[in-house]
Motif scaffolding. Structure first.
Motif, mmCIF file in Angstrom:
data_model
loop_
_atom_site.group_PDB
_atom_site.id
_atom_site.type_symbol
_atom_site.label_atom_id
_atom_site.label_comp_id
_atom_site.label_asym_id
_atom_site.label_seq_id
_atom_site.Cartn_x
_atom_site.Cartn_y
_atom_site.Cartn_z
ATOM 1 N N ASP A 8 0.866 -1.252 0.122
ATOM 2 C CA ASP A 8 -0.004 -0.055 0.191
ATOM 3 C C ASP A 8 1.086 1.340 -0.203
ATOM 4 O O ASP A 8 0.656 2.173 -0.950
ATOM 5 N N ASP A 12 0.901 4.066 -3.061
ATOM 6 C CA ASP A 12 0.885 5.415 -2.747
ATOM 7 C C ASP A 12 1.941 6.258 -3.351
ATOM 8 O O ASP A 12 1.932 7.563 -3.791
ATOM 9 N N TYR A 46 -5.664 6.423 -7.222
ATOM 10 C CA TYR A 46 -5.627 6.707 -5.811
ATOM 11 C C TYR A 46 -6.652 6.418 -5.017
ATOM 12 O O TYR A 46 -6.795 5.902 -4.178
ATOM 13 N N VAL A 49 -6.896 2.682 -4.542
ATOM 14 C CA VAL A 49 -6.119 2.243 -3.290
ATOM 15 C C VAL A 49 -6.699 2.742 -2.112
ATOM 16 O O VAL A 49 -6.524 1.821 -1.293
ATOM 17 N N LEU A 50 -7.344 4.004 -1.979
ATOM 18 C CA LEU A 50 -7.969 4.518 -0.786
ATOM 19 C C LEU A 50 -9.250 3.442 -0.457
ATOM 20 O O LEU A 50 -9.612 3.099 0.802
ATOM 21 N N LYS A 53 -8.073 0.424 0.847
ATOM 22 C CA LYS A 53 -7.673 0.466 2.461
ATOM 23 C C LYS A 53 -8.872 0.631 3.457
ATOM 24 O O LYS A 53 -9.146 -0.006 4.345
#
Length: 264
Positions: A8, A12, A46, A49-50, A53
């Motif tokens: 992760d 980022d 992004y 990826v967010l 999470k």
């Protein structure tokens, strides 16, 4: 750092570097089509990826909320309001604060404990000043402490657990404050301090770890609560106190026994 976290962080970082470099280059050279394409792709990556999470975190939070709500509902049903880790200084202070508030707000008090020093000994500077005010108002306090001649007290003393009982001071307090009644019991499994509606419960242990006596675990804050399916925990422990009180040794009986043999 485990692989998931490393992945992760790496993603980022790469998205950030890619965005900064490409966007800076395209804007500096006025390649606006490439600029906006890069901006959209970077934002999409992004967000992905967010999302990766946030979703597991959100699911974990929901599981914890559901679990905690279930535990709270089970506890509150039987009058358990809170608990305190007695190895934690902040929790211990909070427990003592609740104790003080119970003394301030109650009209009748019962205490089952080993020595009663933290409540009745001014040297401890904990609850005595408030207890004294209640005694001066003639509020009833039933103090039930361990018989200093009992086998239980001898075992605890051998392990270095607990303190000594100042019988002379206890006798003086009873003479000075008529609303204070004191008895002694051979059976001390726990400490309970209660008013007519609230209680603090501490279990007792005979524990020695690496040569050090350890008696700090959890304390429960209980409230008297009506429960159709059975008695609440306040009522159970109050009845425990009542049973020991009814079979306890009175102060005159114990003082008489003191002349025959010394305490442990």
């Amino acid at each position: 750092m485990n692989r998931e976290v490393f992945f992760d962080v790496a993603v980022d970082f790469l998205v950030f570097i890619f965005s900064v470099v490409v966007l800076s280059y395209t804007s500096a050279n006025q390649y606006w089509v490439a600029f906006w394409i890069t901006a959209v792709i970077s934002a999409a990556v992004y967000l992905l990826v967010l999302y990766k999470k946030i979703v597991p975190l959100h699911e974990r939070i929901n599981r914890l909320i559901t679990k905690n709500a279930g535990l709270a509902a089970k506890a509150e049903k039987y009058g358990i309001v809170d608990f305190y880790n007695m190895q934690d200084v902040a929790d211990k202070e909070e427990r003592n604060t609740i104790n003080g508030r119970i003394i301030e707000e109650g009209n009748f008090f019962g205490l089952l404990c080993e020595t009663g020093n933290s409540y009745f000994n001014p040297e401890f500077d904990r609850h005595w000043s408030v207890i004294k005010r209640r005694l001066e108002r003639h509020d009833t306090i039933n103090l039930l402490i361990i018989n200093p001649f009992s086998k239980s007290k001898c075992i605890r003393k051998e392990l270095g657990i607990g303190g000594d009982i100042d019988l002379e001071r206890v006798n003086e307090l009873v003479k000075k404050y008529p609303s204070l009644d004191v008895r002694f019991t051979d059976e001390v499994y726990c400490s309970v301090f209660f008013s007519e509606k609230e209680m603090i419960y501490d279990p007792y242990h005979l524990t020695k770890i690496k040569g050090v006596s350890e008696n700090h675990m959890l304390a429960l804050y209980l409230k008297k609560q009506e429960n159709r399916s059975g008695p609440c925990h306040y009522e159970i422990l109050k009845e425990h106190f009542n049973h020991l009180w009814a079979h306890g040794t009175t102060l005159p009986q114990l003082m008489q026994a003191t002349e025959a043999q010394p305490p442990c």
